[in-house]
Design a protein around this motif. Structure first.
Motif, PDB file in Angstrom:
ATOM      1  N   ILE A   3       0.825  -1.209   0.000  1.00 25.41           N
ATOM      2  CA  ILE A   3       0.000   0.000   0.000  1.00 25.41           C
ATOM      3  C   ILE A   3       0.861   1.261   0.000  1.00 25.41           C
ATOM      4  O   ILE A   3       0.535   2.250  -0.662  1.00 25.41           O
ATOM      5  CB  ILE A   3      -0.961  -0.015   1.209  1.00 25.41           C
ATOM      6  N   GLU A   4       1.986   1.230   0.706  1.00 25.15           N
ATOM      7  CA  GLU A   4       2.845   2.421   0.767  1.00 25.15           C
ATOM      8  C   GLU A   4       3.434   2.750  -0.598  1.00 25.15           C
ATOM      9  O   GLU A   4       3.569   3.926  -0.956  1.00 25.15           O
ATOM     10  CB  GLU A   4       3.956   2.225   1.801  1.00 25.15           C
ATOM     11  N   THR A   5       3.787   1.731  -1.372  1.00 25.55           N
ATOM     12  CA  THR A   5       4.294   1.964  -2.729  1.00 25.55           C
ATOM     13  C   THR A   5       3.215   2.600  -3.597  1.00 25.55           C
ATOM     14  O   THR A   5       3.470   3.571  -4.325  1.00 25.55           O
ATOM     15  CB  THR A   5       4.757   0.644  -3.365  1.00 25.55           C
ATOM     16  N   LEU A   6       2.010   2.060  -3.520  1.00 19.60           N
ATOM     17  CA  LEU A   6       0.898   2.601  -4.300  1.00 19.60           C
ATOM     18  C   LEU A   6       0.632   4.061  -3.928  1.00 19.60           C
ATOM     19  O   LEU A   6       0.462   4.922  -4.799  1.00 19.60           O
ATOM     20  CB  LEU A   6      -0.359   1.761  -4.073  1.00 19.60           C
ATOM     21  N   LYS A   7       0.588   4.349  -2.642  1.00 22.42           N
ATOM     22  CA  LYS A   7       0.321   5.710  -2.177  1.00 22.42           C
ATOM     23  C   LYS A   7       1.423   6.661  -2.632  1.00 22.42           C
ATOM     24  O   LYS A   7       1.153   7.800  -3.040  1.00 22.42           O
ATOM     25  CB  LYS A   7       0.204   5.733  -0.660  1.00 22.42           C
ATOM     26  N   SER A   8       2.666   6.208  -2.567  1.00 22.26           N
ATOM     27  CA  SER A   8       3.804   7.054  -2.948  1.00 22.26           C
ATOM     28  C   SER A   8       3.737   7.450  -4.415  1.00 22.26           C
ATOM     29  O   SER A   8       3.931   8.618  -4.775  1.00 22.26           O
ATOM     30  CB  SER A   8       5.121   6.314  -2.656  1.00 22.26           C
ATOM     31  N   VAL A   9       3.437   6.488  -5.290  1.00 21.03           N
ATOM     32  CA  VAL A   9       3.349   6.775  -6.726  1.00 21.03           C
ATOM     33  C   VAL A   9       2.158   7.672  -7.018  1.00 21.03           C
ATOM     34  O   VAL A   9       2.267   8.665  -7.765  1.00 21.03           O
ATOM     35  CB  VAL A   9       3.263   5.470  -7.536  1.00 21.03           C
ATOM     36  N   ALA A  10       1.013   7.347  -6.439  1.00 21.52           N
ATOM     37  CA  ALA A  10      -0.189   8.147  -6.691  1.00 21.52           C
ATOM     38  C   ALA A  10       0.014   9.590  -6.264  1.00 21.52           C
ATOM     39  O   ALA A  10      -0.343  10.530  -6.991  1.00 21.52           O
ATOM     40  CB  ALA A  10      -1.384   7.541  -5.953  1.00 21.52           C
ATOM     41  N   ASN A  11       0.603   9.794  -5.093  1.00 25.22           N
ATOM     42  CA  ASN A  11       0.825  11.147  -4.605  1.00 25.22           C
ATOM     43  C   ASN A  11       1.874  11.899  -5.415  1.00 25.22           C
ATOM     44  O   ASN A  11       1.775  13.126  -5.579  1.00 25.22           O
ATOM     45  CB  ASN A  11       1.218  11.120  -3.122  1.00 25.22           C
ATOM     46  N   ALA A  12       2.857  11.185  -5.946  1.00 26.03           N
ATOM     47  CA  ALA A  12       3.874  11.835  -6.787  1.00 26.03           C
ATOM     48  C   ALA A  12       3.258  12.359  -8.079  1.00 26.03           C
ATOM     49  O   ALA A  12       3.631  13.424  -8.575  1.00 26.03           O
ATOM     50  CB  ALA A  12       5.006  10.851  -7.097  1.00 26.03           C
ATOM     51  N   ILE A  13       2.303  11.623  -8.629  1.00 30.25           N
ATOM     52  CA  ILE A  13       1.662  12.016  -9.887  1.00 30.25           C
ATOM     53  C   ILE A  13       0.878  13.309  -9.723  1.00 30.25           C
ATOM     54  O   ILE A  13       0.846  14.157 -10.625  1.00 30.25           O
ATOM     55  CB  ILE A  13       0.762  10.886 -10.408  1.00 30.25           C
ATOM     56  N   THR A 209     -16.153  -3.272  -3.438  1.00 26.78           N
ATOM     57  CA  THR A 209     -16.457  -4.704  -3.451  1.00 26.78           C
ATOM     58  C   THR A 209     -15.244  -5.524  -3.866  1.00 26.78           C
ATOM     59  O   THR A 209     -15.013  -6.631  -3.362  1.00 26.78           O
ATOM     60  CB  THR A 209     -17.633  -4.989  -4.412  1.00 26.78           C
ATOM     61  N   HIS A 210     -14.436  -4.991  -4.785  1.00 28.02           N
ATOM     62  CA  HIS A 210     -13.249  -5.695  -5.273  1.00 28.02           C
ATOM     63  C   HIS A 210     -12.017  -5.464  -4.384  1.00 28.02           C
ATOM     64  O   HIS A 210     -10.910  -5.857  -4.746  1.00 28.02           O
ATOM     65  CB  HIS A 210     -12.945  -5.261  -6.713  1.00 28.02           C
ATOM     66  N   ARG A 211     -12.206  -4.795  -3.245  1.00 28.53           N
ATOM     67  CA  ARG A 211     -11.145  -4.552  -2.261  1.00 28.53           C
ATOM     68  C   ARG A 211     -10.042  -3.645  -2.779  1.00 28.53           C
ATOM     69  O   ARG A 211      -8.877  -3.725  -2.344  1.00 28.53           O
ATOM     70  CB  ARG A 211     -10.555  -5.871  -1.748  1.00 28.53           C
ATOM     71  N   VAL A 212     -10.377  -2.776  -3.709  1.00 30.91           N
ATOM     72  CA  VAL A 212      -9.409  -1.800  -4.209  1.00 30.91           C
ATOM     73  C   VAL A 212      -9.166  -0.756  -3.118  1.00 30.91           C
ATOM     74  O   VAL A 212     -10.110  -0.249  -2.501  1.00 30.91           O
ATOM     75  CB  VAL A 212      -9.928  -1.129  -5.500  1.00 30.91           C
ATOM     76  N   VAL A 213      -7.910  -0.458  -2.862  1.00 29.15           N
ATOM     77  CA  VAL A 213      -7.530   0.512  -1.835  1.00 29.15           C
ATOM     78  C   VAL A 213      -7.603   1.914  -2.442  1.00 29.15           C
ATOM     79  O   VAL A 213      -6.849   2.249  -3.357  1.00 29.15           O
ATOM     80  CB  VAL A 213      -6.105   0.228  -1.320  1.00 29.15           C
ATOM     81  N   PHE A 214      -8.516   2.723  -1.938  1.00 27.99           N
ATOM     82  CA  PHE A 214      -8.738   4.038  -2.527  1.00 27.99           C
ATOM     83  C   PHE A 214      -7.493   4.930  -2.440  1.00 27.99           C
ATOM     84  O   PHE A 214      -7.247   5.749  -3.325  1.00 27.99           O
ATOM     85  CB  PHE A 214      -9.915   4.737  -1.839  1.00 27.99           C
ATOM     86  N   GLU A 215      -6.700   4.769  -1.381  1.00 32.04           N
ATOM     87  CA  GLU A 215      -5.490   5.601  -1.223  1.00 32.04           C
ATOM     88  C   GLU A 215      -4.438   5.305  -2.282  1.00 32.04           C
ATOM     89  O   GLU A 215      -3.511   6.100  -2.462  1.00 32.04           O
ATOM     90  CB  GLU A 215      -4.874   5.381   0.165  1.00 32.04           C
ATOM     91  N   GLY A 216      -4.572   4.172  -2.972  1.00 36.13           N
ATOM     92  CA  GLY A 216      -3.572   3.764  -3.957  1.00 36.13           C
ATOM     93  C   GLY A 216      -4.078   3.791  -5.372  1.00 36.13           C
ATOM     94  O   GLY A 216      -3.625   3.008  -6.218  1.00 36.13           O
ATOM     95  N   MET A 217      -5.028   4.690  -5.668  1.00 31.50           N
ATOM     96  CA  MET A 217      -5.567   4.822  -7.028  1.00 31.50           C
ATOM     97  C   MET A 217      -5.786   6.298  -7.334  1.00 31.50           C
ATOM     98  O   MET A 217      -5.700   7.150  -6.452  1.00 31.50           O
ATOM     99  CB  MET A 217      -6.898   4.086  -7.161  1.00 31.50           C
ATOM    100  N   LEU A 218      -6.048   6.599  -8.582  1.00 30.09           N
ATOM    101  CA  LEU A 218      -6.452   7.935  -9.002  1.00 30.09           C
ATOM    102  C   LEU A 218      -7.711   7.801  -9.849  1.00 30.09           C
ATOM    103  O   LEU A 218      -7.896   6.796 -10.533  1.00 30.09           O
ATOM    104  CB  LEU A 218      -5.349   8.625  -9.811  1.00 30.09           C
TER     105      LEU A 218
END
Length: 340
Positions: A3-13, A209-218
């Motif tokens: 999750i931390e990797t996903l959040k880091s990339v999303a926030n960098a964008i 429903t698909h357990r997608v982590v909102f903090e790690g998406m755009l």
């Protein structure tokens, strides 16, 4: 899933003043763009054009991510530097479009469904090895004044978006989720808000429903805007008010950013509308951009396939990126369009 990797990339964008350059046009689409400026569409000319975009001086100040097409992800500069490596060296996240375009939705005339889920996990593994840090999937939501989209048409596309997003996060790739309510047609801004609301509510229900982590998406949404053929066009202020109202109701605050699509708007209109949305902040998410034509159309006009025009084309790209960077802070003014 990290999750931390996903959040880091999303926030960098979507870092301060930054957004996304959508350079993911398919081969048939970029041919149409080239045709307008009388440029032949060959693999080498497409590679050279993308190289001009990605090597433009200063764009890293305003561009946090670039969406690439399959062909482009595999290409390199004239000096042999792979495009993903080049972008990362400038602090820009390389991404990849993974959908296989929209096709007719069986038994639902006038509606579309995006294909490309078959084999997507293996494809994402390869794209990750090639350097992709994020991906994008576009759902096309047709709209008319009364009957389209149907509830099933919305659900079918939302389900596909959620399956795609889950596959991305499984591999630590940030998914950009793009449910685009089209600007075509004569529908009013009120009709667009109604449909966009239904779409976003369904999309986030499926993502959860698909357990997608909102903090790690755009999210890459359309603006709430009248159809291009609508008699009553609206001001940036009215568009901003309707769009932000809709987003606040249906987009969780955990999502790091909204990277709005331009959807056929002119470069100036897209920037003005983005600016108006940021003027009425603060918002729970970054309100940013993911523009293709709205960044590239002026660049193509300046370039026209001529090496002698490269400097002018790159200068134009930097200008459009900079103006949208100002719009990210609500500090854009139309008078800036007339300055160098």
């Amino acid at each position: 899933m990290n999750i931390e990797t996903l959040k880091s990339v999303a926030n960098a964008i979507v870092a301060k003043q930054k957004g996304v350059l959508a350079a993911d046009e398919s081969t048939p689409t970029i041919k149409k763009r080239f045709d307008k400026v009388n440029v032949e569409s060959t693999e080498e000319i497409r590679r050279r054009y993308r190289e001009i975009l990605f090597t433009s001086e200063g764009i890293e100040r305003y561009i946090g991510g670039v969406i690439l097409y399959d062909e482009t992800l595999r290409q390199s500069t004239q000096d042999g530097i792979p495009f993903p490596e080049l972008l990362l060296s400038r602090g820009i996240m390389p991404g990849i479009k993974v959908d296989k375009r929209a096709k007719d939705l069986a038994l639902f005339p006038g509606e579309k469904i995006t294909e490309g889920l078959d084999g997507l996990r293996d494809q994402l593994i390869e794209y990750k090895e090639l350097g992709a840090k994020f991906a994008k999937w576009r759902a096309v939501i047709e709209i008319d004044e009364h009957n389209i989209p149907t509830d099933y048409g919305i659900r079918a596309n939302a389900h596909a978006l959620a399956r795609y997003a889950a596959l991305c996060q499984e591999l630590d790739i940030v998914p950009i989720v793009e449910p685009e309510v089209l600007m075509d047609g004569s529908h009013t801004i009120e009709r667009c808000e109604e449909v966009t609301s239904r779409v976003l509510e369904t999309v986030f229900t499926e993502l959860d429903t698909h357990r997608v982590v909102f903090e790690g998406m755009l999210l890459k949404p359309n603006m709430v805007i009248p159809g291009l053929k609508c008699v009553q066009q609206e001001s940036p202020e009215k568009i901003a008010e309707a769009t932000i109202r809709c987003m606040r109701r249906y987009v969780p605050a955990a999502v790091p950013g909204l990277v709005f699509l331009s959807g056929g708007q002119s470069a100036e209109d897209a920037t003005a509308n983005l600016n108006a949305m940021n003027m009425i902040g603060p918002h729970p998410w970054e309100v940013s951009f993911s523009y293709g034509r709205a960044l590239q159309a002026p660049v193509l006009e300046a370039w026209k396939g001529q090496e002698s025009n490269v400097a002018a084309a790159q200068k134009m790209l930097l200008k459009r990126c900079m103006l949208n960077g100002y719009a990210r802070d609500g500090q854009y003014d139309h008078d800036m369009e007339r300055t160098e």
